[in-house]
Motif scaffolding. Structure first.
Motif, PDB file in Angstrom:
ATOM      1  N   VAL A  28      22.518  -0.750  56.025  1.00 58.01           N
ATOM      2  CA  VAL A  28      22.335   0.446  56.849  1.00 58.01           C
ATOM      3  C   VAL A  28      22.067  -0.017  58.272  1.00 58.01           C
ATOM      4  O   VAL A  28      20.957  -0.466  58.595  1.00 58.01           O
ATOM      5  CB  VAL A  28      21.177   1.330  56.346  1.00 58.01           C
ATOM      6  N   GLY A  29      23.077   0.052  59.110  1.00 56.58           N
ATOM      7  CA  GLY A  29      22.905  -0.438  60.466  1.00 56.58           C
ATOM      8  C   GLY A  29      22.633  -1.935  60.455  1.00 56.58           C
ATOM      9  O   GLY A  29      23.392  -2.726  59.899  1.00 56.58           O
ATOM     10  N   GLU A  30      21.516  -2.336  61.065  1.00 55.95           N
ATOM     11  CA  GLU A  30      21.141  -3.747  61.114  1.00 55.95           C
ATOM     12  C   GLU A  30      20.263  -4.151  59.935  1.00 55.95           C
ATOM     13  O   GLU A  30      19.835  -5.301  59.855  1.00 55.95           O
ATOM     14  CB  GLU A  30      20.412  -4.043  62.425  1.00 55.95           C
ATOM     15  N   VAL A  31      19.976  -3.228  59.036  1.00 49.15           N
ATOM     16  CA  VAL A  31      19.091  -3.495  57.902  1.00 49.15           C
ATOM     17  C   VAL A  31      19.918  -3.669  56.642  1.00 49.15           C
ATOM     18  O   VAL A  31      20.794  -2.851  56.332  1.00 49.15           O
ATOM     19  CB  VAL A  31      18.063  -2.355  57.711  1.00 49.15           C
ATOM     20  N   VAL A  36      23.929   6.997  59.172  1.00 48.96           N
ATOM     21  CA  VAL A  36      25.260   7.456  59.571  1.00 48.96           C
ATOM     22  C   VAL A  36      26.345   6.653  58.847  1.00 48.96           C
ATOM     23  O   VAL A  36      27.298   7.211  58.310  1.00 48.96           O
ATOM     24  CB  VAL A  36      25.440   7.331  61.100  1.00 48.96           C
ATOM     25  N   THR A  37      26.192   5.335  58.839  1.00 44.11           N
ATOM     26  CA  THR A  37      27.134   4.449  58.154  1.00 44.11           C
ATOM     27  C   THR A  37      26.376   3.640  57.116  1.00 44.11           C
ATOM     28  O   THR A  37      25.341   3.035  57.433  1.00 44.11           O
ATOM     29  CB  THR A  37      27.828   3.503  59.146  1.00 44.11           C
ATOM     30  N   LEU A  38      26.871   3.618  55.894  1.00 42.33           N
ATOM     31  CA  LEU A  38      26.182   2.947  54.802  1.00 42.33           C
ATOM     32  C   LEU A  38      27.185   2.151  53.984  1.00 42.33           C
ATOM     33  O   LEU A  38      28.237   2.671  53.595  1.00 42.33           O
ATOM     34  CB  LEU A  38      25.463   3.974  53.922  1.00 42.33           C
ATOM     35  N   GLY A  39      26.841   0.877  53.736  1.00 44.37           N
ATOM     36  CA  GLY A  39      27.662   0.043  52.861  1.00 44.37           C
ATOM     37  C   GLY A  39      26.888  -0.308  51.608  1.00 44.37           C
ATOM     38  O   GLY A  39      25.754  -0.778  51.693  1.00 44.37           O
ATOM     39  N   ASN A  40      27.481  -0.073  50.433  1.00 46.67           N
ATOM     40  CA  ASN A  40      26.817  -0.341  49.157  1.00 46.67           C
ATOM     41  C   ASN A  40      27.504  -1.526  48.491  1.00 46.67           C
ATOM     42  O   ASN A  40      28.651  -1.423  48.048  1.00 46.67           O
ATOM     43  CB  ASN A  40      26.875   0.893  48.255  1.00 46.67           C
TER      44      ASN A  40
END
Length: 287
Positions: free
Chosen positions: A147-150, A180-184
Protein backbone atom coordinates in the motif's frame (compact mmCIF):
# COMPACT_ATOMS: atom_id res chain seq x y z
CA UNK A 1 -58.71 12.50 15.36
CA UNK A 2 -61.29 10.26 13.78
CA UNK A 3 -60.36 6.98 12.12
CA UNK A 4 -62.43 4.67 9.99
CA UNK A 5 -60.92 1.64 11.69
CA UNK A 6 -61.83 -1.05 9.16
CA UNK A 7 -60.22 0.94 6.32
CA UNK A 8 -57.31 1.98 8.55
CA UNK A 9 -56.65 -1.58 9.65
CA UNK A 10 -56.83 -2.74 6.04
CA UNK A 11 -54.27 -0.09 5.02
CA UNK A 12 -51.96 -1.05 7.89
CA UNK A 13 -52.33 -4.72 7.05
CA UNK A 14 -51.63 -4.02 3.37
CA UNK A 15 -48.44 -2.10 4.26
CA UNK A 16 -47.27 -4.89 6.56
CA UNK A 17 -47.97 -7.60 3.98
CA UNK A 18 -46.22 -5.68 1.19
CA UNK A 19 -43.23 -5.07 3.46
CA UNK A 20 -43.01 -8.79 4.28
CA UNK A 21 -43.32 -9.75 0.61
CA UNK A 22 -40.63 -7.25 -0.40
CA UNK A 23 -38.36 -8.50 2.38
CA UNK A 24 -38.89 -12.11 1.32
CA UNK A 25 -38.12 -11.40 -2.34
CA UNK A 26 -34.97 -9.40 -1.61
CA UNK A 27 -33.80 -11.91 0.99
CA UNK A 28 -34.25 -14.71 -1.52
CA UNK A 29 -32.20 -12.79 -4.08
CA UNK A 30 -29.41 -12.28 -1.52
CA UNK A 31 -29.49 -15.97 -0.58
CA UNK A 32 -29.34 -16.98 -4.24
CA UNK A 33 -26.34 -14.69 -4.72
CA UNK A 34 -24.61 -16.29 -1.72
CA UNK A 35 -25.20 -19.77 -3.18
CA UNK A 36 -23.90 -18.72 -6.60
CA UNK A 37 -20.69 -17.35 -5.06
CA UNK A 38 -20.24 -20.56 -3.09
CA UNK A 39 -20.78 -22.72 -6.17
CA UNK A 40 -18.30 -20.67 -8.21
CA UNK A 41 -15.76 -20.87 -5.39
CA UNK A 42 -16.00 -24.65 -5.21
CA UNK A 43 -15.69 -25.05 -8.98
CA UNK A 44 -12.54 -25.81 -10.94
CA UNK A 45 -10.44 -22.97 -9.57
CA UNK A 46 -10.44 -20.35 -12.33
CA UNK A 47 -8.96 -22.64 -14.98
CA UNK A 48 -6.07 -23.88 -12.87
CA UNK A 49 -4.78 -27.41 -13.21
CA UNK A 50 -5.75 -29.93 -10.57
CA UNK A 51 -2.24 -29.77 -9.14
CA UNK A 52 -2.30 -25.98 -8.94
CA UNK A 53 -5.73 -25.97 -7.29
CA UNK A 54 -4.57 -28.52 -4.72
CA UNK A 55 -1.37 -26.63 -3.90
CA UNK A 56 -3.18 -23.31 -3.61
CA UNK A 57 -5.79 -24.87 -1.37
CA UNK A 58 -3.13 -26.26 0.97
CA UNK A 59 -1.29 -22.95 0.98
CA UNK A 60 -4.43 -21.06 1.93
CA UNK A 61 -4.35 -19.01 -1.28
CA UNK A 62 -7.20 -20.82 -3.00
CA UNK A 63 -10.36 -18.77 -2.69
CA UNK A 64 -12.91 -21.50 -1.92
CA UNK A 65 -13.33 -21.17 1.86
CA UNK A 66 -12.46 -17.50 1.77
CA UNK A 67 -15.10 -16.58 -0.82
CA UNK A 68 -17.76 -18.69 0.86
CA UNK A 69 -17.06 -17.11 4.26
CA UNK A 70 -16.98 -13.60 2.77
CA UNK A 71 -20.23 -14.17 0.88
CA UNK A 72 -22.00 -15.40 4.02
CA UNK A 73 -20.71 -12.46 6.06
CA UNK A 74 -21.79 -9.90 3.49
CA UNK A 75 -25.10 -11.69 3.01
CA UNK A 76 -25.82 -11.44 6.74
CA UNK A 77 -24.90 -7.74 6.71
CA UNK A 78 -27.16 -7.07 3.72
CA UNK A 79 -30.08 -8.94 5.26
CA UNK A 80 -29.72 -6.99 8.52
CA UNK A 81 -29.56 -3.71 6.60
CA UNK A 82 -32.56 -4.81 4.54
CA UNK A 83 -34.63 -5.53 7.65
CA UNK A 84 -33.76 -2.14 9.13
CA UNK A 85 -34.59 -0.12 6.02
CA UNK A 86 -37.84 -1.94 5.22
CA UNK A 87 -38.89 -1.79 8.87
CA UNK A 88 -38.32 1.96 9.12
CA UNK A 89 -40.14 2.65 5.85
CA UNK A 90 -43.09 0.50 6.94
CA UNK A 91 -43.28 2.25 10.34
CA UNK A 92 -43.29 5.71 8.73
CA UNK A 93 -46.03 4.66 6.29
CA UNK A 94 -48.15 3.25 9.12
CA UNK A 95 -47.72 6.47 11.11
CA UNK A 96 -48.93 8.42 8.08
CA UNK A 97 -51.97 6.16 7.82
CA UNK A 98 -52.71 6.87 11.49
CA UNK A 99 -52.58 10.58 10.72
CA UNK A 100 -49.42 11.41 12.63
CA UNK A 101 -47.27 14.21 11.20
CA UNK A 102 -43.82 12.75 10.65
CA UNK A 103 -42.41 15.61 8.57
CA UNK A 104 -40.77 17.39 11.54
CA UNK A 105 -38.98 14.18 12.48
CA UNK A 106 -37.84 13.65 8.88
CA UNK A 107 -36.67 17.25 8.64
CA UNK A 108 -34.69 16.89 11.86
CA UNK A 109 -33.13 13.71 10.60
CA UNK A 110 -32.24 15.44 7.34
CA UNK A 111 -30.62 18.38 9.10
CA UNK A 112 -28.75 16.01 11.38
CA UNK A 113 -27.55 14.02 8.38
CA UNK A 114 -26.28 17.17 6.66
CA UNK A 115 -24.42 18.22 9.81
CA UNK A 116 -22.93 14.75 10.16
CA UNK A 117 -21.90 14.78 6.52
CA UNK A 118 -20.00 18.06 6.86
CA UNK A 119 -18.51 17.16 10.24
CA UNK A 120 -17.38 13.63 9.50
CA UNK A 121 -16.68 13.40 5.79
CA UNK A 122 -13.36 11.62 6.28
CA UNK A 123 -14.93 9.10 8.66
CA UNK A 124 -17.72 8.32 6.22
CA UNK A 125 -15.18 8.00 3.41
CA UNK A 126 -13.12 5.53 5.48
CA UNK A 127 -16.19 3.45 6.34
CA UNK A 128 -17.44 3.30 2.76
CA UNK A 129 -13.95 2.37 1.52
CA UNK A 130 -13.72 -0.32 4.21
CA UNK A 131 -17.03 -1.80 3.11
CA UNK A 132 -15.86 -2.02 -0.50
CA UNK A 133 -12.49 -3.47 0.53
CA UNK A 134 -14.37 -6.32 2.24
CA UNK A 135 -17.06 -6.55 -0.44
CA UNK A 136 -14.54 -6.92 -3.26
CA UNK A 137 -12.18 -9.09 -1.17
CA UNK A 138 -9.21 -6.90 -2.07
CA UNK A 139 -7.35 -8.04 1.04
CA UNK A 140 -7.77 -10.23 4.08
CA UNK A 141 -6.12 -10.96 7.39
CA UNK A 142 -2.80 -12.71 6.75
CA UNK A 143 -2.34 -11.33 3.22
CA UNK A 144 0.97 -9.71 2.30
CA UNK A 145 0.14 -6.42 0.58
CA UNK A 146 1.76 -3.28 -0.82
CA UNK A 147 0.00 0.00 0.00
CA UNK A 148 1.95 2.98 -1.23
CA UNK A 149 5.37 2.85 0.44
CA UNK A 150 4.21 0.33 3.06
CA UNK A 151 4.54 -3.43 2.56
CA UNK A 152 3.60 -6.02 5.13
CA UNK A 153 1.16 -8.56 6.50
CA UNK A 154 -2.43 -7.55 7.24
CA UNK A 155 -3.20 -7.97 10.94
CA UNK A 156 -6.76 -6.65 10.92
CA UNK A 157 -9.27 -5.05 8.57
CA UNK A 158 -11.84 -2.78 10.18
CA UNK A 159 -14.37 -0.42 8.64
CA UNK A 160 -12.22 2.63 9.40
CA UNK A 161 -8.59 1.47 9.22
CA UNK A 162 -6.37 -1.43 8.18
CA UNK A 163 -3.53 -2.58 10.46
CA UNK A 164 -0.33 -3.88 8.82
CA UNK A 165 2.96 -5.23 10.20
CA UNK A 166 5.96 -4.61 7.93
CA UNK A 167 9.05 -6.79 7.60
CA UNK A 168 10.80 -4.91 10.44
CA UNK A 169 7.94 -5.61 12.84
CA UNK A 170 6.58 -2.05 12.82
CA UNK A 171 2.80 -1.69 12.97
CA UNK A 172 1.12 0.64 10.48
CA UNK A 173 -2.43 1.96 10.69
CA UNK A 174 -3.74 3.01 7.29
CA UNK A 175 -7.11 4.68 6.90
CA UNK A 176 -9.24 2.82 4.38
CA UNK A 177 -10.12 6.04 2.60
CA UNK A 178 -6.43 6.64 1.90
CA UNK A 179 -5.93 3.28 0.15
CA UNK A 180 -5.91 4.21 -3.52
CA UNK A 181 -3.59 1.59 -5.03
CA UNK A 182 -3.18 -1.83 -3.43
CA UNK A 183 -1.11 -4.83 -4.46
CA UNK A 184 -1.88 -8.24 -2.92
CA UNK A 185 1.04 -10.69 -3.17
CA UNK A 186 -0.79 -13.51 -1.37
CA UNK A 187 -3.77 -13.89 -3.65
CA UNK A 188 -3.13 -15.93 -6.76
CA UNK A 189 0.40 -17.12 -7.52
CA UNK A 190 3.99 -15.90 -7.80
CA UNK A 191 6.80 -16.91 -10.11
CA UNK A 192 10.49 -17.04 -9.35
CA UNK A 193 13.41 -16.95 -11.77
CA UNK A 194 16.77 -18.41 -10.70
CA UNK A 195 19.78 -17.48 -12.81
CA UNK A 196 23.13 -19.29 -12.97
CA UNK A 197 26.07 -17.37 -14.44
CA UNK A 198 28.57 -19.81 -15.93
CA UNK A 199 31.56 -19.70 -18.21
CA UNK A 200 30.69 -19.45 -21.91
CA UNK A 201 33.37 -22.09 -22.57
CA UNK A 202 31.30 -24.81 -20.85
CA UNK A 203 29.19 -27.07 -23.05
CA UNK A 204 25.61 -25.67 -23.09
CA UNK A 205 23.99 -29.04 -23.72
CA UNK A 206 25.74 -30.59 -20.71
CA UNK A 207 24.52 -27.72 -18.54
CA UNK A 208 20.96 -28.03 -19.84
CA UNK A 209 21.00 -31.77 -19.13
CA UNK A 210 22.09 -31.08 -15.54
CA UNK A 211 19.41 -28.43 -15.07
CA UNK A 212 16.75 -30.75 -16.47
CA UNK A 213 17.84 -33.62 -14.25
CA UNK A 214 17.93 -31.48 -11.07
CA UNK A 215 14.54 -29.86 -11.70
CA UNK A 216 13.05 -33.26 -12.54
CA UNK A 217 14.29 -34.71 -9.26
CA UNK A 218 12.92 -31.69 -7.41
CA UNK A 219 9.54 -32.15 -9.07
CA UNK A 220 9.47 -35.78 -7.93
CA UNK A 221 10.33 -34.80 -4.36
CA UNK A 222 7.03 -35.01 -2.46
CA UNK A 223 7.95 -32.21 -0.05
CA UNK A 224 8.83 -29.67 -2.76
CA UNK A 225 6.30 -30.84 -5.30
CA UNK A 226 3.49 -29.84 -2.93
CA UNK A 227 4.83 -26.28 -2.95
CA UNK A 228 4.77 -25.84 -6.74
CA UNK A 229 1.81 -25.14 -8.98
CA UNK A 230 3.58 -26.70 -11.94
CA UNK A 231 6.84 -28.43 -12.80
CA UNK A 232 9.92 -26.16 -12.87
CA UNK A 233 10.76 -24.88 -16.32
CA UNK A 234 14.32 -24.70 -17.67
CA UNK A 235 14.56 -21.57 -19.82
CA UNK A 236 18.03 -22.48 -20.96
CA UNK A 237 20.72 -20.02 -22.04
CA UNK A 238 18.96 -16.69 -21.74
CA UNK A 239 21.75 -14.14 -22.19
CA UNK A 240 25.44 -13.27 -22.09
CA UNK A 241 26.57 -10.80 -19.42
CA UNK A 242 30.14 -9.59 -18.82
CA UNK A 243 31.75 -12.66 -20.30
CA UNK A 244 29.37 -15.07 -18.59
CA UNK A 245 26.64 -17.29 -19.98
CA UNK A 246 23.40 -16.91 -18.00
CA UNK A 247 21.15 -19.95 -17.63
CA UNK A 248 17.74 -19.62 -15.98
CA UNK A 249 15.10 -21.78 -14.33
CA UNK A 250 11.59 -20.60 -13.45
CA UNK A 251 9.15 -21.93 -10.89
CA UNK A 252 5.50 -21.13 -10.17
CA UNK A 253 4.28 -21.13 -6.55
CA UNK A 254 1.43 -19.84 -4.39
CA UNK A 255 1.54 -16.10 -3.80
CA UNK A 256 4.74 -14.83 -2.14
CA UNK A 257 5.96 -18.36 -1.32
CA UNK A 258 8.65 -18.87 -3.96
CA UNK A 259 11.64 -17.88 -1.81
CA UNK A 260 12.33 -21.21 -0.11
CA UNK A 261 11.99 -23.08 -3.39
CA UNK A 262 14.38 -20.69 -5.13
CA UNK A 263 16.99 -21.33 -2.44
CA UNK A 264 16.57 -25.09 -2.75
CA UNK A 265 16.99 -24.97 -6.52
CA UNK A 266 20.16 -22.90 -6.18
CA UNK A 267 21.67 -25.38 -3.73
CA UNK A 268 20.83 -28.43 -5.83
CA UNK A 269 21.92 -26.95 -9.15
CA UNK A 270 25.21 -25.55 -7.83
CA UNK A 271 26.03 -28.86 -6.15
CA UNK A 272 25.29 -30.77 -9.37
CA UNK A 273 27.35 -28.37 -11.47
CA UNK A 274 30.31 -28.54 -9.12
CA UNK A 275 30.11 -32.35 -9.09
CA UNK A 276 30.34 -32.24 -12.90
CA UNK A 277 33.42 -30.01 -12.71
CA UNK A 278 31.62 -26.88 -13.91
CA UNK A 279 32.65 -23.74 -12.08
CA UNK A 280 29.86 -21.40 -11.02
CA UNK A 281 30.61 -17.67 -11.14
CA UNK A 282 28.20 -16.33 -8.54
CA UNK A 283 26.93 -12.79 -9.22
CA UNK A 284 27.17 -10.19 -6.50
CA UNK A 285 23.38 -9.90 -6.18
CA UNK A 286 22.76 -13.61 -5.56
CA UNK A 287 20.50 -14.00 -2.50
Amino acid sequence: MTFTWPETLIDIGTIAILALILRGVLKRLITRWMKSVSSRATASGDGLSQRAATVLSKAGSFTTDRQVHRARTLGSMLISLLDTVIGLVAIFMILQVLGLNIMPALASAGIGGIALGFGAQSLIKDIISGVFLMLEDQLGVGDYIDVGEVSGTVLSLALRATRIRDDKGEIWYIRNGEIVTLGNRTQGWSSGTIEFPLSPDDDPQTILDILGKVTGQLDEDEHWSEQMLDSPSVLGLTQFDKGRAIYAVTVKCPGNQQWALEREIRVRVISALQAAGIKVALPTNLA
